[in-house]
Design a protein around this motif. Structure first.
Motif, PDB file in Angstrom:
ATOM      1  N   THR A 133       5.193   0.523  13.080  1.00  0.00           N
ATOM      2  CA  THR A 133       5.582   0.296  11.688  1.00  0.00           C
ATOM      3  C   THR A 133       4.471   0.710  10.715  1.00  0.00           C
ATOM      4  N   GLY A 134       3.307   1.063  11.238  1.00  0.00           N
ATOM      5  CA  GLY A 134       2.219   1.497  10.365  1.00  0.00           C
ATOM      6  C   GLY A 134       0.985   1.830  11.176  1.00  0.00           C
ATOM      7  N   LEU A 135       0.066   2.546  10.533  1.00  0.00           N
ATOM      8  CA  LEU A 135      -1.180   2.941  11.198  1.00  0.00           C
ATOM      9  C   LEU A 135      -2.409   2.574  10.370  1.00  0.00           C
ATOM     10  N   GLY A 136      -2.285   2.728   9.056  1.00  0.00           N
ATOM     11  CA  GLY A 136      -3.464   2.523   8.213  1.00  0.00           C
ATOM     12  C   GLY A 136      -3.286   1.484   7.125  1.00  0.00           C
ATOM     13  N   GLY A 168       8.041   2.936   2.165  1.00  0.00           N
ATOM     14  CA  GLY A 168       6.701   3.504   2.006  1.00  0.00           C
ATOM     15  C   GLY A 168       5.774   2.679   1.135  1.00  0.00           C
ATOM     16  N   PHE A 169       6.051   1.390   0.999  1.00  0.00           N
ATOM     17  CA  PHE A 169       5.169   0.515   0.229  1.00  0.00           C
ATOM     18  C   PHE A 169       4.317  -0.373   1.139  1.00  0.00           C
ATOM     19  N   SER A 228       5.475  -3.818   5.838  1.00  0.00           N
ATOM     20  CA  SER A 228       5.357  -4.396   7.180  1.00  0.00           C
ATOM     21  C   SER A 228       3.937  -4.937   7.364  1.00  0.00           C
ATOM     22  N   MET A 234       4.444   7.799   1.283  1.00  0.00           N
ATOM     23  CA  MET A 234       4.452   7.995   2.738  1.00  0.00           C
ATOM     24  C   MET A 234       4.527   6.628   3.411  1.00  0.00           C
ATOM     25  N   HIS A 276       0.851  -1.195   0.000  1.00  0.00           N
ATOM     26  CA  HIS A 276       0.000   0.000   0.000  1.00  0.00           C
ATOM     27  C   HIS A 276       0.886   1.244   0.000  1.00  0.00           C
ATOM     28  N   PHE A 334      -2.079  10.914   5.352  1.00  0.00           N
ATOM     29  CA  PHE A 334      -2.621  10.235   6.536  1.00  0.00           C
ATOM     30  C   PHE A 334      -2.649  11.200   7.720  1.00  0.00           C
ATOM     31  N   ARG A 391      -9.624   5.881   3.878  1.00  0.00           N
ATOM     32  CA  ARG A 391      -9.997   5.437   5.224  1.00  0.00           C
ATOM     33  C   ARG A 391     -10.623   6.605   5.978  1.00  0.00           C
ATOM     34  N   SER A 406       0.837   4.911   0.810  1.00  0.00           N
ATOM     35  CA  SER A 406       0.025   5.916   1.486  1.00  0.00           C
ATOM     36  C   SER A 406       0.319   7.271   0.852  1.00  0.00           C
TER      37      SER A 406
HETATM   38  C1  LIG Z   1       2.088   6.336   6.402  1.00  0.00           C
HETATM   39  C2  LIG Z   1       1.900   5.177   7.389  1.00  0.00           C
HETATM   40  C3  LIG Z   1       1.819   5.727   8.813  1.00  0.00           C
HETATM   41  C4  LIG Z   1       3.147   4.248   7.323  1.00  0.00           C
HETATM   42  O1  LIG Z   1       3.303   3.650   6.053  1.00  0.00           O
HETATM   43  P1  LIG Z   1       4.570   2.716   5.711  1.00  0.00           P
HETATM   44  O2  LIG Z   1       5.814   3.522   5.927  1.00  0.00           O
HETATM   45  O3  LIG Z   1       4.399   2.275   4.289  1.00  0.00           O
HETATM   46  O4  LIG Z   1       4.530   1.547   6.666  1.00  0.00           O
HETATM   47  C5  LIG Z   1       0.633   4.359   7.019  1.00  0.00           C
HETATM   48  O5  LIG Z   1       0.497   3.261   7.846  1.00  0.00           O
HETATM   49  C6  LIG Z   1      -0.641   5.209   7.084  1.00  0.00           C
HETATM   50  O6  LIG Z   1      -1.289   5.266   8.146  1.00  0.00           O
HETATM   51  O7  LIG Z   1      -1.005   5.804   6.055  1.00  0.00           O
END
Ligand SMILES: CC(C)(COP(=O)(O)O)[C@@H](O)C(=O)O
Ligand SMILES: Nc1ncnc2c1ncn2[C@@H]1O[C@H](COP(=O)(O)OP(=O)(O)O)[C@@H](O)[C@H]1O
Length: 286
Positions: free
Chosen positions: A139-142, A98-99, A102, A247, A12, A17, A155, A14
């Motif tokens: 390592t991530g949120l969305g 940023g792909f 994780s 991102m 994904h 966010f 989202r 991003s």
């Molecule tokens: C931007 C990020 C917080 C992290 O993304 P990544 O570095 O690809 O794990 C993502 O999880 C989001 O909430 O949009």
């Protein structure tokens, strides 16, 4: 023959966010939008006495470019499920760039472990464990929310059970990566999060163009654009190519006529398609 289970999750990108902090990891996450991509992580699980993870980055021909042992979020997820297994992950895209790899590694691995050990987890339960591991390890949120399905995903509320709208697209996406931007450094910093929150655009996009314009406005206001990303974005602007920053990684993604040609002088562009579906089990052997 050793019994193995194999699963895949898309990655994904991003575009923008905003962190939403809740009382627990399950209620913490982000709102925003991104592109679920057809490249991601392939996970193979087999029985083991211990929790073992081998992480491989491979090239387009499947040859191993790098190999390492261990993945803290994945070991956390196995502990949370109270299971032991040997898991091998493989991805073609660079990790930490940023792909959303994780999240993809977690979703693919938990799906494979679930099938291998016949845990009987639902998709929602797999996503819940993966999301918790992401939040606990910063390592991530969305990304987990997004990778439950395909398309350009917006989202509107946080967490894997949140409200998500998805727009399918058959447009090619081209991406370049200049290197990693550690996600914990940004989402663990109050200063970065404040600027990111102020940069958050309103409303969900209704098409790819709307997604790119919101992403770019966010990138500019977020203060996260690095010098190498800036050069590539300027080249895209000069060539009339829609582009923004991955991102959270030192990378650029772009679409439309000329996207590949404009990015090629920087570093080898990667061709991606918008995924049609989310994480899924591929096979159980043996
Ligand atoms: C931007 C990020 C917080 C992290 O993304 P990544 O570095 O690809 O794990 C993502 O999880 C989001 O909430 O949009
Ligand atoms: N393919 C993978 N297999 C196993 N673990 C992974 C994989 N990709 C990422 N991870 C875990 O996530 C951490 C990096 O997270 P993050 O910086 O958010 O990367 P990304 O931007 O690719 O999602 C790694 O240190 C590793 O623990």
């Amino acid at each position: 023959m050793v019994r193995t289970a194999v699963a895949f999750s898309p990655g994904h990108i991003s575009g923008y966010f905003r962190k939403i902090a809740g009382e627990s990891p399950a209620l913490t996450g982000s709102i925003g939008a991104g592109i679920v991509i057809d490249e991601g992580v392939l996970a193979t699980a087999s029985a083991a006495e211990r929790r073992e993870v081998v992480v491989r980055e491979v090239d387009a021909g499947g040859r191993v470019r790098s190999e390492s042992q261990g993945s803290p979020p994945l070991e956390y997820a196995m502990e949370r499920l109270n299971v032991r297994a040997h898991v091998e992950t493989a991805c073609r895209l660079p990790i930490g760039a940023g792909f959303g790899l994780s999240a993809a590694a977690l979703l693919a691995s938990i799906t494979a472990i679930d099938a291998l050990l016949e845990l009987g987890l639902s998709r929602a339960e797999i996503a819940a464990v993966a999301h918790e591991a992401e939040v606990v390890h910063s390592t991530g949120l969305g990304d987990v929310s997004a990778c439950q399905g395909g398309g350009i995903a917006c989202r509107e509320t946080p967490g894997p059970g949140g409200r998500i709208t998805r727009i399918p697209s058959d447009q090619e996406i081209w991406a370049v990566s200049f290197g990693p931007l550690p996600t914990p450094d940004v989402i663990g910093s109050a200063e970065h999060l404040e600027r990111v929150a102020a940069a958050f655009p309103t409303g969900c996009p209704t098409d790819l163009e709307g997604f790119f314009s919101r992403s770019r406005a966010f990138a500019e206001a977020s203060g996260l654009v690095t010098a190498d990303v800036r050069s590539a974005l300027e080249a895209c602007d000069a060539g009339g190519v829609l582009a923004s920053m991955t991102m959270l990684g030192r990378g650029v993604f772009a679409t439309g006529d000329g996207a590949r040609e404009v990015l090629a002088p920087f570093t080898e562009p990667i061709r991606l398609n918008v995924a049609e579906s989310g994480f899924h089990l591929l096979e159980v052997r043996g």
